[in-house]
Scaffold this active site. Sequence first.
Site, PDB file in Angstrom:
ATOM      1  N   TYR A  58      82.001 -11.733  80.841  1.00 53.14           N
ATOM      2  CA  TYR A  58      81.594 -11.430  82.229  1.00 53.14           C
ATOM      3  C   TYR A  58      80.162 -11.924  82.467  1.00 53.14           C
ATOM      4  O   TYR A  58      79.874 -12.580  83.473  1.00 53.14           O
ATOM      5  CB  TYR A  58      81.699  -9.920  82.446  1.00 53.14           C
ATOM      6  CG  TYR A  58      81.537  -9.456  83.880  1.00 53.14           C
ATOM      7  CD1 TYR A  58      82.549  -9.659  84.815  1.00 53.14           C
ATOM      8  CD2 TYR A  58      80.389  -8.783  84.289  1.00 53.14           C
ATOM      9  CE1 TYR A  58      82.418  -9.207  86.125  1.00 53.14           C
ATOM     10  CE2 TYR A  58      80.250  -8.328  85.590  1.00 53.14           C
ATOM     11  CZ  TYR A  58      81.267  -8.537  86.508  1.00 53.14           C
ATOM     12  OH  TYR A  58      81.131  -8.088  87.802  1.00 53.14           O
ATOM     13  N   SER A  76      76.788 -10.532  90.349  1.00 52.63           N
ATOM     14  CA  SER A  76      76.652  -9.184  89.772  1.00 52.63           C
ATOM     15  C   SER A  76      75.216  -9.040  89.297  1.00 52.63           C
ATOM     16  O   SER A  76      74.548 -10.052  89.040  1.00 52.63           O
ATOM     17  CB  SER A  76      77.599  -9.054  88.570  1.00 52.63           C
ATOM     18  OG  SER A  76      77.257  -7.924  87.787  1.00 52.63           O
TER      19      SER A  76
HETATM   20  P1  NAP Z   1      88.409  -5.204  92.673  1.00 54.13           P
HETATM   21  O1  NAP Z   1      88.611  -4.104  93.667  1.00 54.13           O
HETATM   22  O2  NAP Z   1      89.098  -5.132  91.362  1.00 54.13           O
HETATM   23  O3  NAP Z   1      88.724  -6.585  93.399  1.00 54.13           O
HETATM   24  C1  NAP Z   1      88.836  -7.788  92.715  1.00 54.13           C
HETATM   25  C2  NAP Z   1      89.628  -8.729  93.602  1.00 54.13           C
HETATM   26  O4  NAP Z   1      89.755 -10.018  92.966  1.00 54.13           O
HETATM   27  C3  NAP Z   1      91.042  -8.220  93.859  1.00 54.13           C
HETATM   28  O5  NAP Z   1      91.351  -8.434  95.212  1.00 54.13           O
HETATM   29  C4  NAP Z   1      91.891  -9.121  92.977  1.00 54.13           C
HETATM   30  O6  NAP Z   1      93.217  -9.282  93.457  1.00 54.13           O
HETATM   31  C5  NAP Z   1      91.122 -10.414  93.093  1.00 54.13           C
HETATM   32  N1  NAP Z   1      91.495 -11.377  92.068  1.00 54.13           N
HETATM   33  C6  NAP Z   1      91.514 -11.199  90.728  1.00 54.13           C
HETATM   34  N2  NAP Z   1      91.936 -12.327  90.124  1.00 54.13           N
HETATM   35  C7  NAP Z   1      92.186 -13.232  91.102  1.00 54.13           C
HETATM   36  C8  NAP Z   1      92.651 -14.572  91.120  1.00 54.13           C
HETATM   37  N3  NAP Z   1      92.950 -15.221  89.983  1.00 54.13           N
HETATM   38  N4  NAP Z   1      92.791 -15.198  92.309  1.00 54.13           N
HETATM   39  C9  NAP Z   1      92.507 -14.552  93.464  1.00 54.13           C
HETATM   40  N5  NAP Z   1      92.062 -13.277  93.512  1.00 54.13           N
HETATM   41  C10 NAP Z   1      91.921 -12.633  92.343  1.00 54.13           C
HETATM   42  O7  NAP Z   1      86.872  -5.299  92.323  1.00 54.13           O
HETATM   43  P2  NAP Z   1      85.543  -5.403  93.206  1.00 54.13           P
HETATM   44  O8  NAP Z   1      84.608  -4.425  92.630  1.00 54.13           O
HETATM   45  O9  NAP Z   1      85.821  -5.372  94.649  1.00 54.13           O
HETATM   46  O10 NAP Z   1      85.033  -6.843  92.749  1.00 54.13           O
HETATM   47  C11 NAP Z   1      84.769  -7.907  93.651  1.00 54.13           C
HETATM   48  C12 NAP Z   1      83.685  -8.792  93.054  1.00 54.13           C
HETATM   49  O11 NAP Z   1      82.475  -8.039  92.942  1.00 54.13           O
HETATM   50  C13 NAP Z   1      83.991  -9.333  91.664  1.00 54.13           C
HETATM   51  O12 NAP Z   1      83.583 -10.669  91.554  1.00 54.13           O
HETATM   52  C14 NAP Z   1      83.132  -8.452  90.753  1.00 54.13           C
HETATM   53  O13 NAP Z   1      82.768  -9.102  89.557  1.00 54.13           O
HETATM   54  C15 NAP Z   1      81.940  -8.206  91.656  1.00 54.13           C
HETATM   55  N6  NAP Z   1      81.139  -7.045  91.287  1.00 54.13           N
HETATM   56  C16 NAP Z   1      81.642  -5.782  91.427  1.00 54.13           C
HETATM   57  C17 NAP Z   1      80.848  -4.695  91.061  1.00 54.13           C
HETATM   58  C18 NAP Z   1      81.310  -3.275  91.196  1.00 54.13           C
HETATM   59  O14 NAP Z   1      80.637  -2.364  90.680  1.00 54.13           O
HETATM   60  N7  NAP Z   1      82.416  -2.997  91.869  1.00 54.13           N
HETATM   61  C19 NAP Z   1      79.574  -4.913  90.548  1.00 54.13           C
HETATM   62  C20 NAP Z   1      79.106  -6.206  90.411  1.00 54.13           C
HETATM   63  C21 NAP Z   1      79.905  -7.262  90.784  1.00 54.13           C
HETATM   64  P3  NAP Z   1      94.371  -8.280  92.951  1.00 54.13           P
HETATM   65  O15 NAP Z   1      93.984  -6.906  93.408  1.00 54.13           O
HETATM   66  O16 NAP Z   1      95.588  -8.801  93.650  1.00 54.13           O
HETATM   67  O17 NAP Z   1      94.431  -8.416  91.456  1.00 54.13           O
END
Ligand code: NAP
Length: 257
Positions: A158, A145
């Site tokens: 985080y 991130s």
């Molecule tokens: P998201 O749509 O909420 O996806 C998160 C994913 O992680 C979901 O598939 C969730 O599964 C899975 N997950 C959560 N806990 C888990 C566990 N214990 N074991 C296996 N899978 C698990 O969010 P996203 O934005 O795509 O985030 C993906 C990554 O990008 C994260 O690491 C986040 O910190 C990073 N990120 C995102 C942003 C942003 O603005 N979106 C910015 C910076 C970094 P379930 O749906 O089944 O719970």
Amino acid sequence: MAGRLDGKVALITGANSGIGQAIAERLAREGADCVIDYIDHVEEADETRSKIKSAGGNAVLVQADVSVVADCTNLIEQAWTQLGSCDILVNNAGIERTASFVDVTEADYDAVLDVNLKGAFFLTQAFVRKLVAAKKPGRIINISSVHEDMVFPHFATYCASKGAMRMLMRDLAVELGPLGITVNNIAPGAINTPINTSLLANKPKLNALLANIPLGRLGEPDEVAGVAAFLASNDGAYVTGSTYFIDGGLIRNYHEQ
Ligand code: NAP
């Protein structure tokens, strides 16, 4: 046309939603067979698989909670058993919890650090152990991130997890380089995914954030996926120990008022 990832197997954690789903679809389009890890929402994982299959790719689903080390070991074993290898690991699964620092509970600390850091740590260990035994090179891509570097008050857990992921990546790039294994981070800014549902619903907060993003908009998951495909492919063969910021310029936008 030959894809950049033909013959490769990629494992993507949290591939049933948001950025992970876009990365799985993109790596499959580039020719990789994919392991779609999910924890709860099997229907969404199945949707990812269907999209990949209808585009001519191949994918399998494996349920694994990355915060459980035995699940991590099984996830890698499943890749080798079902698809014959595991060449590319994308540590994408992540969660966040907001609280003032003085109110952070032990349960919230454990939840965030266990998924974002411990999960990536031990899944990477299981991935590397199999590569070493098979004498194969590999690619590790962590979705960290902007907060691996940039402060985010009220999100101390985080920030601690993503900052540690930055140092883990740097350390492993040096330790694993001689084995032909590259390690890099992708650091998204604000991307249009379910993790930002409450932000997207809060117009004043969203507009304040947009004012800080030089490109003036949120990023899309596929814009993160393109960089993951580059790092996974031969085009990224000489890249290791780096963080790629995919943030519309957010992290560079400090200015005096
Ligand atoms: P998201 O749509 O909420 O996806 C998160 C994913 O992680 C979901 O598939 C969730 O599964 C899975 N997950 C959560 N806990 C888990 C566990 N214990 N074991 C296996 N899978 C698990 O969010 P996203 O934005 O795509 O985030 C993906 C990554 O990008 C994260 O690491 C986040 O910190 C990073 N990120 C995102 C942003 C942003 O603005 N979106 C910015 C910076 C970094 P379930 O749906 O089944 O719970």
